[in-house]
Design a protein around this motif. Structure first.
Motif, short mmCIF file in Angstrom:
data_model
loop_
_atom_site.label_atom_id
_atom_site.label_comp_id
_atom_site.label_asym_id
_atom_site.label_seq_id
_atom_site.Cartn_x
_atom_site.Cartn_y
_atom_site.Cartn_z
N ILE A 170 0.84 -1.20 0.00
CA ILE A 170 0.00 0.00 0.00
C ILE A 170 0.87 1.25 0.00
O ILE A 170 0.63 2.19 -0.76
CB ILE A 170 -0.96 -0.01 1.20
N LEU A 171 1.91 1.25 0.85
CA LEU A 171 2.82 2.40 0.90
C LEU A 171 3.49 2.61 -0.46
O LEU A 171 3.62 3.74 -0.93
CB LEU A 171 3.88 2.20 1.99
N ALA A 172 3.87 1.52 -1.12
CA ALA A 172 4.52 1.63 -2.44
C ALA A 172 3.56 2.18 -3.49
O ALA A 172 3.98 2.86 -4.42
CB ALA A 172 5.07 0.27 -2.86
N LEU A 173 2.27 1.90 -3.35
CA LEU A 173 1.29 2.47 -4.27
C LEU A 173 1.11 3.97 -4.03
O LEU A 173 0.98 4.75 -4.98
CB LEU A 173 -0.07 1.78 -4.12
N VAL A 174 1.16 4.36 -2.77
CA VAL A 174 0.97 5.77 -2.40
C VAL A 174 2.24 6.58 -2.68
O VAL A 174 2.17 7.74 -3.08
CB VAL A 174 0.57 5.89 -0.91
N LYS A 175 3.37 5.98 -2.46
CA LYS A 175 4.66 6.66 -2.62
C LYS A 175 5.55 5.90 -3.62
O LYS A 175 6.60 5.36 -3.25
CB LYS A 175 5.39 6.75 -1.26
N PRO A 176 5.19 5.84 -4.89
CA PRO A 176 5.99 5.07 -5.85
C PRO A 176 7.40 5.61 -6.03
O PRO A 176 8.28 4.89 -6.50
CB PRO A 176 5.18 5.17 -7.15
#
Length: 131
Positions: free
Chosen positions: A60-66
């Motif tokens: 989820i973090l990687a989707l929000v902060k690519p």
């Protein structure tokens, strides 16, 4: 690794953790009790599940902060940690091959590196966090 990929791996690893936990509690209970490895198996399942959840949140973090490319290191560290730490304990519990206990700490190092990598990723991007 993209957030979607991390989420997919988290889903697979989470399902595997639940399946192995249920199988250990029901299908393998007699074997694990006979060999005295019930607690070892439970440790494997617990760390497997904790880090599957961590991978889910990381995805989820990687989707929000690519733009946080260092999250790839975190994902790989958790994946290798699960495979080496939990994997070696699963095999040890079922096979009795005790030398596998010698490689288990390498998986633990993977977990620790992943958590430290997450710390680094947040520290490195602290300007982004405040915006």
């Amino acid at each position: 690794m993209k957030g979607k990929t991390i989420l997919m791996i988290a889903g697979l690893f989470g399902a595997l953790a639940v399946g192995l936990g249920a199988f250990g509690a029901h299908g393998l209970a007699d074997i694990l009790q006979k060999t005295g490895r019930t607690e070892t198996y439970q440790t494997a399942v617990s760390y497997h599940f904790y880090h599957s959840l961590a991978l889910f949140l990381l995805g989820i973090l990687a989707l929000v902060k690519p733009e946080w490319k260092s999250l790839n290191f975190v994902a790989w560290s958790f994946i290798l940690g699960i495979l080496i730490f939990s994997g070696s304990l699963y095999i040890l519990s079922l096979s009795g091959i005790t030398w596998l206990g010698a490689i288990t700490p390498l998986g633990g190092v993977g977990f620790i590196m992943g958590w430290l990598g997450l710390f680094y990723a947040a520290l490195r991007h602290d300007q982004i966090l405040t915006k």
